[in-house]
Design an enzyme around this catalytic site. Structure first.
Site, PDB file in Angstrom:
ATOM      1  N   PRO A  31      -8.608  -7.011   6.287  1.00 33.07           N
ATOM      2  CG  PRO A  31     -10.726  -6.824   5.329  1.00 33.07           C
ATOM      3  CD  PRO A  31      -9.680  -6.047   6.059  1.00 33.07           C
ATOM      4  CD  GLU A  32      -3.177 -10.308   4.682  1.00 33.76           C
ATOM      5  OE1 GLU A  32      -2.735 -10.818   3.640  1.00 33.76           O
ATOM      6  OE2 GLU A  32      -2.471  -9.999   5.636  1.00 33.76           O
ATOM      7  NE  ARG A  58      -8.641   3.007  10.356  1.00 38.23           N
ATOM      8  CZ  ARG A  58      -7.345   2.778  10.236  1.00 38.23           C
ATOM      9  NH1 ARG A  58      -6.848   1.592  10.501  1.00 38.23           N
ATOM     10  NH2 ARG A  58      -6.541   3.732   9.833  1.00 38.23           N
ATOM     11  CE  LYS A  77      -6.212  -7.285   0.090  1.00 32.18           C
ATOM     12  NZ  LYS A  77      -5.433  -6.731   1.204  1.00 32.18           N
ATOM     13  NE  ARG A 111       5.641  -4.627 -10.694  1.00 35.11           N
ATOM     14  CZ  ARG A 111       5.073  -5.073 -11.812  1.00 35.11           C
ATOM     15  NH1 ARG A 111       5.620  -6.047 -12.489  1.00 35.11           N
ATOM     16  NH2 ARG A 111       3.956  -4.505 -12.254  1.00 35.11           N
ATOM     17  NE  ARG A 148       1.152  -2.310   5.977  1.00 35.38           N
ATOM     18  CZ  ARG A 148       0.189  -3.067   5.451  1.00 35.38           C
ATOM     19  NH1 ARG A 148      -0.041  -3.028   4.164  1.00 35.38           N
ATOM     20  NH2 ARG A 148      -0.564  -3.833   6.221  1.00 35.38           N
TER      21      ARG A 148
END
Ligand SMILES: [Zn+2]
Length: 276
Positions: free
Chosen positions: A2-3, A111, A58, A154, A263
């Site tokens: 879920p985002e 899960r 989230k 970064r 990903r």
């Protein structure tokens, strides 16, 4: 997974269904969902009334009238279901809250990666995983400067940077692919090499993407269903995610799928090229 928009949709659904409901019993069928002692968890929440469900990125935050907050992280597959009968829950419902109107709030997680933790009200932002989160889209803390400063420091790819939640929180795999396609940024571009112009393009796109997705009720890509059983309908608006082999809507080049930051990553090799 879920985002943010899905979690926001769940939050809104839960507020409609369980706000002001008192918990009269709790059935914990899988202890490891609970951080801390399951018995303490029950003692703290039985008899308490749900005042409101809020959200940080989230994480769902259930606030109770006894000044406690339950932090719930859905992780990969967690879902909440409100049902009128216990028999309506299957073997994947691991925590069931019995409510005073005779209904049940169940946490279902195939899960079993989800976690629940109780903290004192307003202490939730001190929990390490939440404290580390960057500003959230559509809030005053999320600014062009916050994005620029975060990227500057970064060296890893912009995809990895957006996924790790420190510069901006709430974007998962689907929305990162979508916003990078819209802003025409290659997912492997090192964050500190993204140009000022690109960041200026990206900044409002992130807000817009999240806003649209929340309005549409989240994506259905992974069998996502909200607390009331409604399915999200955002799927049709995806431009690049899950579109490998299809022509890019802008230029007709075939969308490719590669691996970035571990990903599956979708991008247009013509619209999204590395800066150097
Ligand atoms: Zn293209």
């Amino acid at each position: 997974m879920p985002e943010l928009p899905e979690v926001e949709t769940v939050r809104r659904g839960l507020n409609k269904l369980i706000k002001n409901r008192k918990i009269i019993a709790i059935d914990i069928r899988y202890d490891k969902i609970i951080i801390g002692s399951p018995n303490d968890f029950k003692k703290q929440l039985i008899g308490a009334t749900i005042v409101e469900v809020s959200r940080r990125a989230k994480y769902l935050l259930f606030h109770f009238d006894n000044d406690l907050t339950m932090i719930s992280h859905l992780r990969m597959e967690g879902k909440y279901q409100v049902r009128n009968q216990l028999a309506d829950f299957d073997k994947h419902a691991h925590v069931i809250f019995y409510l005073d109107d005779g209904s049940y709030l169940g946490y279902r997680d195939v899960r079993k990666f989800g976690k629940m933790q109780i903290v004192a009200r307003n202490q939730e932002m001190q929990v390490k995983s939440i404290a580390a989160l960057g500003p959230e889209p559509l809030t005053a803390q999320y600014t062009l400067e916050s994005l620029e400063n975060g990227f500057k420091k970064r060296k890893k790819s912009i995809k990895a940077t957006l996924l790790d939640q420190h510069v901006v929180s709430g974007l998962g795999n689907i929305y990162v692919d979508e916003v990078l396609w819209r802003a025409k940024i290659h997912p492997e571009e090192p964050a500190n090499k993204v140009t000022e112009l690109q960041i200026k393009a990206l900044y409002p796109i992130i807000n817009d993407e999240i806003k649209q997705a929340i309005a549409a009720g989240g994506t259905t890509v992974r069998s996502y269903v909200d607390a009331t059983g409604h399915t999200g309908n955002f799927q049709l608006q995806l431009h690049v995610y899950d579109q490998e082999g299809q022509p890019c809507e802008r230029c007709g080049t075939i969308i490719e799928k590669i691996k970035v930051a571990g990903r599956g990553t979708h991008y247009c090799p013509h619209c999204q090229v590395l800066n150097s």
